[in-house]
Design a protein around this motif. Sequence first.
Motif, PDB file in Angstrom:
ATOM      1  N   PHE A  15      36.156  40.747  55.483  1.00 23.49           N
ATOM      2  CA  PHE A  15      36.107  41.245  54.113  1.00 23.49           C
ATOM      3  C   PHE A  15      35.006  40.516  53.345  1.00 23.49           C
ATOM      4  CE2 PHE A  15      39.390  37.938  54.272  1.00 23.49           C
ATOM      5  CZ  PHE A  15      38.969  37.062  53.283  1.00 23.49           C
ATOM      6  N   PRO A  16      34.360  41.192  52.401  1.00 22.66           N
ATOM      7  CA  PRO A  16      33.285  40.557  51.645  1.00 22.66           C
ATOM      8  C   PRO A  16      33.823  39.436  50.753  1.00 22.66           C
ATOM      9  CG  PRO A  16      33.781  42.716  50.738  1.00 22.66           C
ATOM     10  CD  PRO A  16      34.560  42.600  52.008  1.00 22.66           C
ATOM     11  N   ILE A  17      32.960  38.524  50.412  1.00 22.97           N
ATOM     12  CA  ILE A  17      33.349  37.360  49.615  1.00 22.97           C
ATOM     13  C   ILE A  17      33.980  37.779  48.295  1.00 22.97           C
ATOM     14  CG2 ILE A  17      32.443  35.303  48.441  1.00 22.97           C
ATOM     15  CD1 ILE A  17      30.206  35.306  50.635  1.00 22.97           C
ATOM     16  N   SER A  18      33.449  38.826  47.688  1.00 24.20           N
ATOM     17  CA  SER A  18      33.946  39.280  46.386  1.00 24.20           C
ATOM     18  C   SER A  18      35.391  39.765  46.445  1.00 24.20           C
ATOM     19  CB  SER A  18      33.049  40.389  45.837  1.00 24.20           C
ATOM     20  OG  SER A  18      32.981  41.467  46.752  1.00 24.20           O
ATOM     21  N   ASP A  19      35.903  40.107  47.650  1.00 25.61           N
ATOM     22  CA  ASP A  19      37.276  40.601  47.802  1.00 25.61           C
ATOM     23  C   ASP A  19      38.277  39.502  48.136  1.00 25.61           C
ATOM     24  OD1 ASP A  19      36.281  43.072  47.322  1.00 25.61           O
ATOM     25  OD2 ASP A  19      36.623  43.902  49.326  1.00 25.61           O
ATOM     26  N   PHE A  20      37.851  38.264  48.144  1.00 25.33           N
ATOM     27  CA  PHE A  20      38.708  37.161  48.619  1.00 25.33           C
ATOM     28  C   PHE A  20      40.048  37.122  47.878  1.00 25.33           C
ATOM     29  CE2 PHE A  20      40.024  32.653  48.073  1.00 25.33           C
ATOM     30  CZ  PHE A  20      40.425  32.414  49.382  1.00 25.33           C
ATOM     31  N   HIS A  21      40.032  37.061  46.576  1.00 22.65           N
ATOM     32  CA  HIS A  21      41.285  36.943  45.821  1.00 22.65           C
ATOM     33  C   HIS A  21      42.136  38.207  45.943  1.00 22.65           C
ATOM     34  CE1 HIS A  21      40.793  33.008  44.127  1.00 22.65           C
ATOM     35  NE2 HIS A  21      39.608  33.302  43.602  1.00 22.65           N
ATOM     36  N   THR A  22      41.495  39.366  46.026  1.00 23.33           N
ATOM     37  CA  THR A  22      42.234  40.623  46.201  1.00 23.33           C
ATOM     38  C   THR A  22      42.999  40.623  47.519  1.00 23.33           C
ATOM     39  OG1 THR A  22      40.559  41.821  44.926  1.00 23.33           O
ATOM     40  CG2 THR A  22      42.033  43.132  46.316  1.00 23.33           C
ATOM     41  N   ILE A  23      42.329  40.181  48.589  1.00 23.01           N
ATOM     42  CA  ILE A  23      42.985  40.110  49.910  1.00 23.01           C
ATOM     43  C   ILE A  23      44.116  39.094  49.884  1.00 23.01           C
ATOM     44  CG2 ILE A  23      42.653  39.521  52.336  1.00 23.01           C
ATOM     45  CD1 ILE A  23      41.392  42.170  51.587  1.00 23.01           C
ATOM     46  N   MET A  24      43.882  37.944  49.270  1.00 26.59           N
ATOM     47  CA  MET A  24      44.921  36.909  49.211  1.00 26.59           C
ATOM     48  C   MET A  24      46.138  37.403  48.425  1.00 26.59           C
ATOM     49  SD  MET A  24      43.877  34.317  50.988  1.00 26.59           S
ATOM     50  CE  MET A  24      43.154  35.544  52.087  1.00 26.59           C
ATOM     51  N   ASP A  25      45.901  38.163  47.366  1.00 24.84           N
ATOM     52  CA  ASP A  25      47.009  38.696  46.577  1.00 24.84           C
ATOM     53  C   ASP A  25      47.875  39.651  47.397  1.00 24.84           C
ATOM     54  OD1 ASP A  25      46.233  37.271  44.367  1.00 24.84           O
ATOM     55  OD2 ASP A  25      45.175  38.946  43.400  1.00 24.84           O
ATOM     56  N   LYS A  26      47.268  40.404  48.314  1.00 30.25           N
ATOM     57  CA  LYS A  26      48.026  41.322  49.173  1.00 30.25           C
ATOM     58  C   LYS A  26      48.971  40.563  50.100  1.00 30.25           C
ATOM     59  CE  LYS A  26      44.660  45.115  49.244  1.00 30.25           C
ATOM     60  NZ  LYS A  26      43.739  45.923  50.092  1.00 30.25           N
ATOM     61  N   TRP A  27      48.629  39.313  50.405  1.00 28.00           N
ATOM     62  CA  TRP A  27      49.455  38.489  51.300  1.00 28.00           C
ATOM     63  C   TRP A  27      50.354  37.537  50.520  1.00 28.00           C
ATOM     64  CZ3 TRP A  27      44.767  36.814  54.792  1.00 28.00           C
ATOM     65  CH2 TRP A  27      44.343  37.922  55.535  1.00 28.00           C
ATOM     66  N   SER A  28      50.527  37.770  49.242  1.00 31.60           N
ATOM     67  CA  SER A  28      51.239  36.815  48.397  1.00 31.60           C
ATOM     68  C   SER A  28      52.683  36.577  48.842  1.00 31.60           C
ATOM     69  CB  SER A  28      51.224  37.293  46.936  1.00 31.60           C
ATOM     70  OG  SER A  28      51.820  38.587  46.825  1.00 31.60           O
ATOM     71  N   ASP A  29      53.310  37.578  49.511  1.00 29.16           N
ATOM     72  CA  ASP A  29      54.680  37.394  49.993  1.00 29.16           C
ATOM     73  C   ASP A  29      54.742  36.417  51.168  1.00 29.16           C
ATOM     74  OD1 ASP A  29      55.520  39.175  48.104  1.00 29.16           O
ATOM     75  OD2 ASP A  29      55.654  40.889  49.480  1.00 29.16           O
ATOM     76  N   LEU A  30      53.608  36.224  51.848  1.00 31.09           N
ATOM     77  CA  LEU A  30      53.575  35.366  53.040  1.00 31.09           C
ATOM     78  C   LEU A  30      52.955  33.997  52.769  1.00 31.09           C
ATOM     79  CD1 LEU A  30      52.268  38.060  55.568  1.00 31.09           C
ATOM     80  CD2 LEU A  30      54.643  37.376  55.176  1.00 31.09           C
ATOM     81  N   LEU A  31      52.273  33.870  51.645  1.00 30.48           N
ATOM     82  CA  LEU A  31      51.521  32.645  51.362  1.00 30.48           C
ATOM     83  C   LEU A  31      51.976  31.992  50.068  1.00 30.48           C
ATOM     84  CD1 LEU A  31      47.904  33.998  52.036  1.00 30.48           C
ATOM     85  CD2 LEU A  31      49.319  32.692  53.629  1.00 30.48           C
ATOM     86  N   ASP A  32      51.935  30.680  50.053  1.00 28.37           N
ATOM     87  CA  ASP A  32      52.128  29.927  48.815  1.00 28.37           C
ATOM     88  C   ASP A  32      50.757  29.510  48.304  1.00 28.37           C
ATOM     89  OD1 ASP A  32      54.943  29.997  48.839  1.00 28.37           O
ATOM     90  OD2 ASP A  32      54.993  28.371  50.317  1.00 28.37           O
ATOM     91  N   HIS A  33      50.521  29.710  47.018  1.00 26.67           N
ATOM     92  CA  HIS A  33      49.206  29.440  46.442  1.00 26.67           C
ATOM     93  C   HIS A  33      49.316  28.374  45.368  1.00 26.67           C
ATOM     94  CE1 HIS A  33      45.471  30.981  44.068  1.00 26.67           C
ATOM     95  NE2 HIS A  33      45.153  29.993  44.874  1.00 26.67           N
ATOM     96  N   ASN A  34      48.463  27.364  45.478  1.00 23.17           N
ATOM     97  CA  ASN A  34      48.328  26.356  44.434  1.00 23.17           C
ATOM     98  C   ASN A  34      46.941  26.522  43.831  1.00 23.17           C
ATOM     99  OD1 ASN A  34      47.848  24.038  42.888  1.00 23.17           O
ATOM    100  ND2 ASN A  34      49.165  22.770  44.195  1.00 23.17           N
ATOM    101  N   PRO A  35      46.813  27.314  42.759  1.00 24.48           N
ATOM    102  CA  PRO A  35      45.485  27.594  42.199  1.00 24.48           C
ATOM    103  C   PRO A  35      44.822  26.371  41.577  1.00 24.48           C
ATOM    104  CG  PRO A  35      47.213  28.493  40.785  1.00 24.48           C
ATOM    105  CD  PRO A  35      47.892  28.006  42.027  1.00 24.48           C
ATOM    106  N   THR A  36      45.636  25.384  41.182  1.00 28.43           N
ATOM    107  CA  THR A  36      45.066  24.165  40.594  1.00 28.43           C
ATOM    108  C   THR A  36      44.251  23.387  41.624  1.00 28.43           C
ATOM    109  OG1 THR A  36      46.957  23.999  39.109  1.00 28.43           O
ATOM    110  CG2 THR A  36      45.584  22.045  39.359  1.00 28.43           C
ATOM    111  N   LYS A  37      44.762  23.367  42.871  1.00 26.69           N
ATOM    112  CA  LYS A  37      44.082  22.624  43.936  1.00 26.69           C
ATOM    113  C   LYS A  37      43.312  23.537  44.896  1.00 26.69           C
ATOM    114  CE  LYS A  37      47.235  18.671  43.944  1.00 26.69           C
ATOM    115  NZ  LYS A  37      48.119  17.809  44.773  1.00 26.69           N
ATOM    116  N   ASN A  38      43.312  24.846  44.624  1.00 29.09           N
ATOM    117  CA  ASN A  38      42.624  25.807  45.497  1.00 29.09           C
ATOM    118  C   ASN A  38      43.126  25.722  46.938  1.00 29.09           C
ATOM    119  OD1 ASN A  38      41.119  26.518  43.285  1.00 29.09           O
ATOM    120  ND2 ASN A  38      39.216  25.574  43.974  1.00 29.09           N
ATOM    121  N   ILE A  39      44.436  25.818  47.100  1.00 31.47           N
ATOM    122  CA  ILE A  39      45.052  25.689  48.430  1.00 31.47           C
ATOM    123  C   ILE A  39      46.049  26.822  48.665  1.00 31.47           C
ATOM    124  CG2 ILE A  39      46.608  24.295  49.857  1.00 31.47           C
ATOM    125  CD1 ILE A  39      45.410  21.813  48.646  1.00 31.47           C
TER     126      ILE A  39
END
Length: 338
Positions: A15-39
Motif C-alpha cells: 500500500f502507498p505511504i499515504s494510505d498507512f493510517h487508513t490501512i491501520m484503522d481497518k485493522w483496529s480490532d486486531l491492533l493496539d495503538h499508542n499514538p503518543t509513542k507511534n507504536i
Amino acid sequence: MQEEQNTVELQQQFFPISDFHTIMDKWSDLLDHNPTKNIYTADNDYHSFTFSYQLLGDDVLILHQKTHCYAKHRMELLPRHEGKFYTLKYLLNQNKSARLISGDDHYDMYQSTIALFSNYANYVTELPAGYHEENLQIVISHNFIDQYINKQHISHPRLQKIIDEPNDLMFLLPQAPSPIKSKIKQLAQTVGDPSSTPTNKLQILTHISNTLDMLFQLQIENPMEPSSLPVNVAQQVAEYLDDYLKMPFPGMDFLAAQFGISVSGLKRHFKQEMNTTPFRYYRHKQMQLAQKKLQGTKTTVSEVAYQLGFDNASNFIRAFKAEFDITPGRYQQQYSTE
C-alpha cells in the motif's frame, strides 16, 4: 498434513505511504495503538509483534518491527500495480533463519540480510514456529528517489532495473556492509520518537538518502561457492577494494560473503598473499588517493574527506595522520611550497 494445519497463512498487498493510517484503522480490532509513542502492538494465539513507526509526509515511512511466531507462518506480499515506491528491509536480529520465495528463487534470510524491492514484487516469507525477528523497513516513494538520489551512482544492473522499470525483481544481499549496518541501526533508534522536531526529521531524511546512496554505489560481486574458491582470492579482494576507496570500508563479513569464503579464511589468504589485512590494505590505498587529491591546492581537507566517504573531517585527519605522521592540512601546505 498436521504441519500444514498448524501453518498460519497470511496475505497483504503493498500500500502507498499515504494510505498507512487508513490501512491501520481497518485493522483496529486486531491492533493496539499508542499514538503518543507511534507504536502498534498485537498478541494472539499465533504471534505477537510490536512496531514503531515514523511517517515523514508522503515520501518516507519507517517501520521498526519485533515479531515472535508461536506457530509456523507463511506470509505472502501481493504486488500493487499502481504508483511506484520501494521497500528497503534489513534484518537487525533473529534466532532462526527464515525463507523468502520470489518466483523461482529461494533465499535463506539471516541476521544482517538486506533487501530492496518495489511495490511490483510478489514474494512469500516462511517463518518457523518459535521464530523471533527484529527488522527495520523503510518505504520510499519514487519522488524521494528523484529528488534526493543521484541515479548515476547506481552500479548494479538489478538495482537499476528495480528503480527504473516496473518489475518484480528483488535485490538481496546476505550480508550488508558495516557502514550500512551502522546507519540502519542508528535509524532504528530514532523511529517512533515522539519528540522528533522538523530539524530531526530533516536529519532522518538526509540519513536515509545517504544510506541509499551508499547501497547504490556498492560494487557487488556474485558470491562464489567455497568449493570453487579461486587460488587468487586475495588478489580479487584487493582489486575489489581498489574500486571501493571513495566509500567507507565495507567490513570483513560483507567481503567474506561476497567472495564465498569464511572471515577467518579471508584473513588468512589475504595475509599470506598481501602481507597485511584487508582493512590495512584498503586504508593505505585510500590515504594514497587522499595525497593525490590534496596535491590540487584548490581542494580543501573537508572536501577530500567527503569525497572519500568520511562522515566528518576529524576522522579523515586522524586516519591520514596515522598513515603518514602528518596532518592533511600540513601535507598540503608542504606540497604547495615545493
